[in-house]
Enzyme design. Structure first.
Site, short mmCIF file in Angstrom:
data_model
loop_
_atom_site.label_atom_id
_atom_site.label_comp_id
_atom_site.label_asym_id
_atom_site.label_seq_id
_atom_site.Cartn_x
_atom_site.Cartn_y
_atom_site.Cartn_z
CE LYS A 149 20.91 -47.46 3.39
NZ LYS A 149 20.71 -46.70 4.82
CG ASP B 163 26.04 -44.98 4.24
OD1 ASP B 163 26.76 -43.82 5.01
OD2 ASP B 163 24.85 -45.26 4.91
CG ASN C 156 26.16 -43.26 12.09
OD1 ASN C 156 25.75 -44.33 11.81
ND2 ASN C 156 25.48 -42.08 11.93
N GLY D 71 25.19 -48.16 8.52
CA GLY D 71 24.90 -49.60 8.81
C GLY D 71 24.69 -51.19 7.73
NE ARG E 151 22.97 -47.14 13.36
CZ ARG E 151 22.70 -46.59 12.29
NH1 ARG E 151 24.13 -45.95 11.65
NH2 ARG E 151 22.31 -47.19 11.43
CB SER F 103 18.64 -53.55 13.19
OG SER F 103 18.63 -53.30 12.00
CB SER F 104 15.35 -56.00 9.16
OG SER F 104 16.16 -55.12 8.39
CD GLN F 105 20.79 -52.02 8.86
OE1 GLN F 105 21.88 -51.72 9.36
NE2 GLN F 105 20.45 -51.22 7.88
CG ASP G 70 15.43 -45.73 5.90
OD1 ASP G 70 14.74 -46.11 7.70
OD2 ASP G 70 16.58 -46.43 5.38
CG ASN H 281 13.89 -49.69 13.94
OD1 ASN H 281 12.89 -48.53 13.00
ND2 ASN H 281 14.26 -50.58 13.13
CD GLU I 4 21.17 -42.98 9.93
OE1 GLU I 4 20.61 -43.53 10.76
OE2 GLU I 4 21.24 -42.80 8.19
NE ARG J 253 17.25 -41.87 10.78
CZ ARG J 253 17.02 -42.32 9.22
NH1 ARG J 253 16.32 -43.57 9.48
NH2 ARG J 253 18.24 -41.82 9.20
O1 S3P Z 1 19.15 -53.29 5.47
C1 S3P Z 1 19.35 -51.86 4.81
O2 S3P Z 1 19.02 -51.81 3.51
C2 S3P Z 1 19.05 -51.28 5.78
C3 S3P Z 1 17.41 -51.31 6.51
C4 S3P Z 1 16.92 -51.20 7.43
O3 S3P Z 1 17.72 -50.68 9.05
P1 S3P Z 1 16.76 -51.49 10.57
O4 S3P Z 1 16.54 -52.80 10.53
O5 S3P Z 1 17.91 -50.95 11.54
O6 S3P Z 1 15.76 -50.71 9.95
C5 S3P Z 1 16.93 -48.68 7.24
O7 S3P Z 1 16.60 -48.57 7.87
C6 S3P Z 1 18.64 -49.10 7.24
O8 S3P Z 1 17.89 -47.60 6.40
C7 S3P Z 1 18.45 -50.14 5.69
C1 PEP Z 2 19.01 -46.46 9.16
C2 PEP Z 2 19.64 -45.80 7.91
O1 PEP Z 2 20.94 -46.49 7.27
P1 PEP Z 2 22.20 -47.49 8.20
O2 PEP Z 2 21.94 -48.01 6.76
O3 PEP Z 2 23.07 -46.54 8.61
O4 PEP Z 2 21.20 -48.32 9.04
C3 PEP Z 2 19.11 -44.69 6.38
O5 PEP Z 2 19.60 -44.81 5.70
O6 PEP Z 2 18.31 -44.15 7.02
#
Ligand code: S3P
Ligand code: PEP
Length: 429
Positions: free
Chosen positions: A24, A51, A96, A98, A126, A172-174, A316, A339, A344, A347
């Site tokens: 993903k 996603d 949903n 991210g 979120r 979140s690293s995102q 995850d 975190n 979702e 958790r």
């Molecule tokens: O960058 C990504 O692809 C992801 C980062 C993680 O989130 P966080 O950085 O919010 O922990 C992970 O939990 C998510 O499923 C995917």
């Molecule tokens: C946290 C998750 O998803 P998202 O990419 O929506 O943050 C996940 O897939 O466990």
């Protein structure tokens, strides 16, 4: 037809080979960068799940042309050669996801667009405030349409200069991923500094590696400061192979560790860039034997013992450990996972609640969970909270002498639509 419940009867042995679908994290990163790149990229082994559908639909609305194969795992994207450019107002619904919401938010803030980003009700809970703050610092025009700090958002995109930016990395690293991926759209050199402790760090390696495959280099000063020199453009790599999903692999690896026999998981391997591959090391620390190959990982079952570990780097896959802990001798403590509460669902609370239904003693801390296995488990109906990972990790309860009922098993569609079918192929009853 929607299946409301799935009851898994006890499994007597586990053996076999499973291929995991595409990652993903890599699928959505590569799709976005292919859209921004100069040239044409063919993505192979793309994940076909909700996603990714949300990302693809948004790209269509933004005027990106691509051709998706019939099996939906190969996609040829015509890159725009720079930022998005779309005059009319668009509403982009991102479910949903991210990995669609956060990176698109940043890329659109630096594009010539007028968009509203929305999602499922949970997406409105979120956080995105730390990313929006960093983008506002860069001069972006973003407004919250409901609650401050959360989607939905309105973005009036424009050219952003870049310069010195900072982002809080503790939720979140995102947010950092989103800034990094959009930085080549900024007009000046950009230095992103991290405030707070950066969580889920290995996901940043996925981001930097994907950017490098699209020709953009980032100077990484110890995950504290990231420099992106101006003038770099994404260049289509012509072909981009998406690795199998390491988080999806965790359920099969855990099944092998608990009950194997042995399980061979293909699609991942020792060179994998995904941090969740390190989940296998946790199983090894619990007693399983792991063999690493270039194109697969083989796990052999053994008596397991509980572990006490910081699992911030594999947020995850760590959920799978919480259920594998039921099969270990002694308690297991999973630490530094605050975190989990903003994903979702909450958790930490959901895992504790559902594990307790099995008759297990669980301590839910602010940022940890401690599981003490029981001598026998109770048959329970597991609520899944629209969280694919809860549905998938609780399937492992069927490796005990007790059946387990999973409510709303279809929620795995977020990242792994045919999970239960593939799981059944290694289960012998
Ligand atoms: O960058 C990504 O692809 C992801 C980062 C993680 O989130 P966080 O950085 O919010 O922990 C992970 O939990 C998510 O499923 C995917
Ligand atoms: C946290 C998750 O998803 P998202 O990419 O929506 O943050 C996940 O897939 O466990």
């Amino acid at each position: 037809m929607t299946v409301e419940q799935l009851t898994l009867t006890p499994v007597t042995s586990i053996d076999g080979e499973v291929n995991v679908p595409g990652s993903k994290s890599l699928s959505n990163r590569a799709l976005l960068l292919a859209a921004l790149a100069e040239g044409t990229t063919t993505l192979t082994n793309l994940l076909d799940s909700d996603d990714i559908r949300h990302m693809l639909k948004a790209l269509t609305q933004l005027g990106v042309s691509y051709e998706l194969s019939e099996c939906k795992t190969e996609c040829t994207v015509q890159g725009l050669g720079g930022a998005f450019n779309h005059a009319e107002h668009l509403e982009l619904f991102l479910g949903n996801a991210g990995t669609a919401m956060r990176p698109l938010c940043a890329a659109l803030a630096a594009s010539s667009v007028n968009v509203t980003l929305t999602g499922e009700p949970r997406m409105e809970e979120r956080p995105i405030g730390d990313l929006v703050d960093a983008l506002l610092e860069a001069g972006a025009d973003i407004k919250y349409l409901k609650n401050e700090g959360y989607p939905p958002l309105h973005i009036a995109g424009k050219t952003l200069q870049g310069g010195k930016l900072s982002v809080d990395g503790s939720v979140s690293s995102q947010f950092l991923t989103a800034l990094l991926m959009s930085a080549p759209l900024f007009s000046e050199d950009t230095v992103i500094s991290i405030k707070g402790e950066l969580v889920s760090k290995p996901y940043i390696d996925i981001t930097l590696d994907t950017m490098a495959k699209f020709g953009v280099q980032v100077e990484n000063d110890n995950y504290q400061h990231f420099t992106i020199r101006a003038g770099q453009k994404y260049i289509a790599p012509s072909r981009f192979l998406v690795e199998g999903d390491a988080s999806s692999a965790s359920y099969f690896l855990a099944a092998g560790a608990i009950k194997g026999g042995s399980v061979k998981v293909t699609g991942i391997g020792k060179q994998s860039i995904q941090g969740d591959i390190r989940f296998a090391d946790v199983l090894e620390a619990m007693g399983a034997r792991v063999e690493w190959f270039d194109d697969c990982v083989v796990i052999h079952g053994a008596p397991l013992k509980g572990v006490d570990m910081d699992m911030n780097h594999i947020p995850d896959a760590a959920m799978t450990i919480a259920v594998a802990a039921l099969f270990a001798e002694g308690e297991t403590c999973i630490r530094n996972i605050y975190n989990w509460r903003v994903k979702e669902t909450d958790r930490l609370n959901a895992m504790a609640t559902e594990l307790r239904k099995l008759g297990v003693e669980v301590e839910e801390g602010h940022d940890f969970i401690r599981v003490t296995p029981a001598t026998s488990l109770k048959h329970a109906e597991i609520d899944t909270y629209n969280d694919h990972r809860i549905a998938m990790c609780f399937s492992l309860v069927s490796l005990s002498d007790t059946p387990v009922t999973i409510n709303d098993p279809g929620c795995t569609a977020k990242t792994f639509p045919d999970y239960f079918t593939r799981f059944a192929t290694i289960c012998h009853r």
